[in-house]
Design a protein around this motif. Structure first.
Motif, short mmCIF file in Angstrom:
data_model
loop_
_atom_site.label_atom_id
_atom_site.label_comp_id
_atom_site.label_asym_id
_atom_site.label_seq_id
_atom_site.Cartn_x
_atom_site.Cartn_y
_atom_site.Cartn_z
N ARG A 38 70.14 29.93 99.34
CA ARG A 38 71.27 29.90 98.40
C ARG A 38 71.73 31.34 98.20
O ARG A 38 70.90 32.24 98.01
N PHE A 78 74.24 33.99 95.93
CA PHE A 78 74.98 34.11 94.67
C PHE A 78 75.32 35.57 94.44
O PHE A 78 74.44 36.44 94.51
N ARG A 123 84.82 32.60 91.57
CA ARG A 123 83.39 32.37 91.46
C ARG A 123 82.94 31.17 92.28
O ARG A 123 83.65 30.16 92.39
N SER A 180 79.75 28.62 92.48
CA SER A 180 78.53 28.27 91.74
C SER A 180 77.38 27.93 92.68
O SER A 180 76.23 28.05 92.32
N ASP A 181 77.70 27.54 93.89
CA ASP A 181 76.64 27.22 94.84
C ASP A 181 77.14 27.46 96.27
O ASP A 181 78.17 26.93 96.65
N LYS A 241 75.70 31.23 85.97
CA LYS A 241 76.71 31.17 87.03
C LYS A 241 78.12 31.01 86.47
O LYS A 241 79.08 30.90 87.23
N SER A 248 79.37 28.48 85.20
CA SER A 248 79.98 27.21 85.60
C SER A 248 79.91 26.16 84.50
O SER A 248 80.09 24.99 84.76
#
Lengths: 445, 471
Positions: free
Chosen positions: A33, A35, A140, A142-143, B259, B261
């Motif tokens: 992952r 970020f 952004r 998020s994943d 994050k 989110s």
């Protein structure tokens, strides 16, 4: 034969089992992952386990373990036989006849093993970077994930079956956030294949961004009954919900919407649905099922008419039919009945031409609350996101809206099938093109 | 018998740090389970399983690497440690993990370990429940009852010298009833469970739950299709708490906050709900489904007030996010198994009791929907939009409960709905559930008293007339 399997079969028989089956699986996982331009986490692992099924006087015994030392294997045999003592005896509990199992090419990428871990890490980092660079409203992610795995299955039984196969899978997933004023919307996309080389990073990044940004400014709309266009992903999710009803096990337990309807029209004439475990690019493809029965292509609905159900050895025996090679399982469970690659056959018109048939209606890009659908009655009332359609064009985004109906009713109301098939995981590996549904009630403000 | 010998644990952690990582943690798990189901009044699927494995987490410059294995031999674990040191990634970030304070709570008491109970006794319970459901009505077409127990032992040890163990034993009953009349099918289910031993069934009547499920399935046969539109919704207690869990609870998990989110990000100290709303996540409640002695990072669980009188006071943290955001861990670092990284998760989450009786709330509602029981639901954490199925619903007309409706769903936005809660009941109850996130399922409790939301969108299949409620 595998040493452990041989031991388990011999010991089970010595303790009174008439028939024995060992299901063994092992696999690898590699997940990264990303970020904010760094690796957030990395997971690397190998795992394995054994499931033991015994038959004695038509009673099934089952137990599983992830341990393989001798005391654990002895305990496994004891437990399976003990569990079997309590189960209801049923003459349909048998192991499959021993038949040859054909090979299935293309399940393993020759490049899978040699792929450099650094390249996989870079993929996740690039996926995030690319997604942020497309639209100023999407700043952004998020994943951003790269993941792959190899799976190895072996089945042995006391009738002499020895079968095994390998399969590799790689995928990338990206989830982005679009922002405008104080509103946030998320958008998701994924790309899949047999190895990292077959993934389309740019397309996934672009799609996720479009999905999120396209929803900004979404507003509720008034309640109405209108024509509904289902995006391939939304349609594939509906297909996945229907998947369980094709199971003969569900039919026997009166949990299928399609019980007693073989030979009847259960969908519009333009609807044909198949379950094909030999589909070349199907991520659920396999040469044989969870009992070692050869996979085949099963036509379930042809031109709207239900052709039959999916069977494992047990349901086939109970209904005096043939197994369709549809036993699904892991080492933690006995073989049940399930779909593999479930496909709604594409039509001939383009998505644009299909949309062109709608003067005023709703395009559904995502359905929410699929786990709320009652699979026995087929009734659903789902939340959705999507766009209003005016004169064949997607216009303003909509939210906080529900669409209600019944799964069978939706299939019967299909009035156009496009040619743009896409796949998602929805129970099985489900694929559908864009569908036009004549009319459904849409609940809003 | 310890899961893994202490000296081996020490060697594994030492070896995992060989490439210079800031932190190493070994999580070892052993879990035994048994399940039994009765379908068509016959005993099916008596099965049992044994899962055992370990996960090794190392953190280096803020980057997390995780390796797991089923091989708990000395060789296997040391190889895993070497692999972790070899593939572990190194980041440029600052290393910070939230500090662990407090002492571990004892595991929940278990009088009769489920694995000591003969399957015969478990089967007897199920057959009794099956019969009770079938006796309710001739319209009952199908009954499926199932029993499940599990006993999980965990060990969390890390390079800070932590060495905590915990044990979690759970028993649960599931009843699923299908009623049918004139081709119409309705279903209902009940699924009680606690962190107890088999003595759970001394106080819990399996037959009573079975009857309740069957009666509801039959009742729904007479229900009218639900109307659609916007209206006040009274949400029932107990499993009704799933609405808060999904629509707000997830948004208060610190990884979503990190994050950016979640709609609740950056709102500590702000009014995020109506002032009559107080919401709590409490991992210490006796015997509850989501209770833990320590979480899966070894942090003792706590009672965490999330929202106090409408004001957001805390998120739910694991150690990593607590460190990133300068907070204390809250005992919410959980994982499904040794095959998973810990992430912030809820434990037992509920809205606190208020002043009103259910009768008061209904009487104060001229018309609307009484969503007495909710089913499954889904939420988009970034927008806060949610959808839930109403599995037992009634119209409210003139301050009274009217006819039953079926096929209703409620749709709305979590943050907006929190502000629209205008009555809170005094009948708080909790229910067990299984919560999924990032592919990990963990046991949790949801709960609430009866509440009223002044306006929500109701979706249904009934006759639709904009602006007016029709049945």
């Amino acid at each position: 034969m595998n040493r452990v399997a041989e031991y388990l079969i011999d010991r089970s028989r010595a303790q009174g089992a008439e028939e024995v089956e060992v299901f063994l699986s092992r696999g690898t996982e590699f997940t990264v992952r990303a970020f904010q331009a760094e690796v957030e986490s990395l997971v690397a692992a190998t795992s394995r386990g054994f499931g033991l099924r015994t038959l004695r006087e038509h009673r099934v015994g089952f137990a599983y373990t992830s341990e393989s030392d001798p005391p654990a294997l002895d305990a496994l045999v004891d437990e399976a036989l003990r569990n079997g003592r309590y189960n209801h005896p049923d003459e349909a509990n048998v192991l499959p006849e021993r038949l040859p199992v054909p090979e299935l090419e293309g399940l393993v990428s020759p490049h899978f093993e040699s792929a450099d871990p650094q390249r996989k890490i870079q993929f996740a980092l690039d996926l995030e970077r690319r997604a942020i660079a497309i639209d100023p409203r999407v700043r952004r992610v998020s994943d951003a994930v790269y993941s792959d795995g190899s799976g190895h299955v072996e089945i042995y039984n006391s009738r002499g079956l020895e079968a095994q196969f390998d399969r590799t899978i790689a995928y990338g997933v990206v989830d982005v956030i679009a922002e405008q004023d104080s509103e946030m919307q998320s958008g998701f996309a994924f790309t899949h294949g047999r190895d990292i080389q077959s993934l389309d990073l740019d397309a996934a990044a672009k799609e996720a961004v479009e999905n999120a940004a396209g929803l900004l400014g979404a507003r509720p709309v008034p309640t109405a009954s209108v024509p509904v266009v289902l995006h391939p992903h939304a349609a594939a999710m509906i297909l996945g919900l229907l998947g369980g009803s094709f199971s003969a096990e569900a039919v026997l337990k009166r949990r299928s919407l399609l019980a007693g309807k073989v030979g009847q029209a259960v969908a519009a004439e333009m609807v044909t649905i198949t379950d094909d475990a030999r589909l070349p690019d199907g991520l659920a493809s396999r040469p044989f099922d969870g009992e070692g029965v050869a996979s085949q292509r099963n036509e379930l609905i042809r031109s709207g008419v239900l052709q039959g159900y999916l069977h494992n050895t047990y349901t086939a025996r109970r209904t005096k039919g043939q197994s369709t090679g549809s036993a699904v399982r892991s080492y933690k469970s006995v073989p049940e009945v399930g779909v593999s690659n479930l496909v709604l056959t594409p039509g001939s018109i383009s998505r644009e031409a299909l949309l062109g048939q709608v003067a005023n209606g709703l395009h559904v890009s995502q359905l929410h609350g699929l786990n709320t659908v009652n699979p026995v009655s087929g009734d659903f009332s789902l939340g959705l996101t999507g766009h209003w359609i005016e004169n064949g064009q997607l216009t303003r985004p909509v939210r906080e809206l529900t669409v209600a109906g019944n799964l069978i009713e939706v299939l019967k109301k299909v009035v156009a099938v496009a040619s743009d098939i896409r796949f998602i995981f929805a129970g099985g590996f489900c694929g559908s093109p864009t569908l036009l549904i004549e009319e459904l009630p849409v609940g809003g403000t | 018998m310890p899961l893994v010998d202490q000296s081996l644990v020490d060697s594994v952690i030492k070896r995992a740090l060989a490439s210079g990582a800031d932190f190493a943690e070994l999580y070892v798990e052993r879990k035994r389970n048994q399940s039994i189901s009765v379908e068509e009044s016959k005993v099916q699927r008596v099965s049992s399983g044994n899962d055992r494995g370990a996960g090794l987490r190392i953190i280096h410059g803020g980057v997390v690497s995780y390796i797991y294995t089923e091989d708990l031999s000395s060789d296997g674990l040391l190889k895993t440690a070497e692999l972790a040191a070899a593939v572990g990634q190194r980041g440029g970030g600052r290393f910070a993990l939230g500090q662990v304070t407090g002492t571990p709570h004892a595991p929940q008491p278990v009088e009769v370990p489920p694995e000591s109970v003969d399957p015969e006794a478990k089967i007897e319970l199920l057959l009794e429940a099956d019969q009770a459901a079938r006796d309710v009505s001739g319209s009952i077409r199908q009954v499926a009852v199932a029993y499940g127990d599990s006993a999980q032992e965990v060990l969390v040890a890390n390079s800070e010298g932590m060495h905590h163990e915990d044990a979690r034993t759970r028993v649960r009953l599931m009843v699923h009833a299908v009623a049918e009349r004139n081709g119409e099918i309705q279903t209902a289910m009940e699924a009680p469970g606690l962190q107890r031993g088999f003595e759970f069934f001394d106080e819990t009547s399996a037959a009573a739950f079975a009857r309740a499920a069957a009666e509801r399935a039959v009742m729904l046969l007479d229900a009218a299709p639900s109307p659609a539109g916007s209206m006040p919704v009274v949400v029932g207690n107990e499993f009704g708490g799933v609405l808060f869990h999904e629509a707000c609870g997830h948004g208060l998990e610190a990884d979503f906050v990190s994050k950016g989110s979640t709609v609740f990000g950056g709102k500590l100290g702000q009014a995020v709900a109506s002032p009559i709303v107080t919401a709590i996540d409490d991992g210490t409640m006796p015997s509850r489904w989501g209770t833990l002695g320590v979480d899966d990072e070894g942090v003792p669980t706590r009672r965490n007030v999330l929202i106090q009188d409408g004001v957001l006071v805390s998120y739910m943290f694991d150690r990593l996010r607590a460190g990133q955001q300068g907070h204390q861990p809250t005992g919410n670092g959980r994982r499904q198994s040794y095959q998973h990284l810990p992430i912030p998760r809820m434990t037992n989450t509920f809205i606190s009791a208020g002043a009103h009786s259910v009768g008061d709330i209904i009487a104060a509602t001229p018309r609307g929907l009484y969503a007495k029981k909710l089913g499954a639901g889904q939420v988009d954490v970034s927008s806060g939009d949610f959808v839930f199925a109403v599995t037992e619903g009634y119209l409210i007309e003139g301050g009274r409960i009217g006819r039953a409706v079926r096929g209703a769903t409620i749709v709305g936005n979590g943050p907006r709905a929190l502000h629209k809660i205008d009555m809170v009941g005094n009948d708080l109850k909790l229910a067990p559930g299984s919560c999924g996130k990032e592919g990990q399922m963990v046991p949790v409790s949801v709960g609430q008293p009866t509440i009223r939301i002044s306006e929500l969108t109701v979706g249904g299949t009934g006759v639709v007339r904009p602006g007016a409620m029709q049945v």
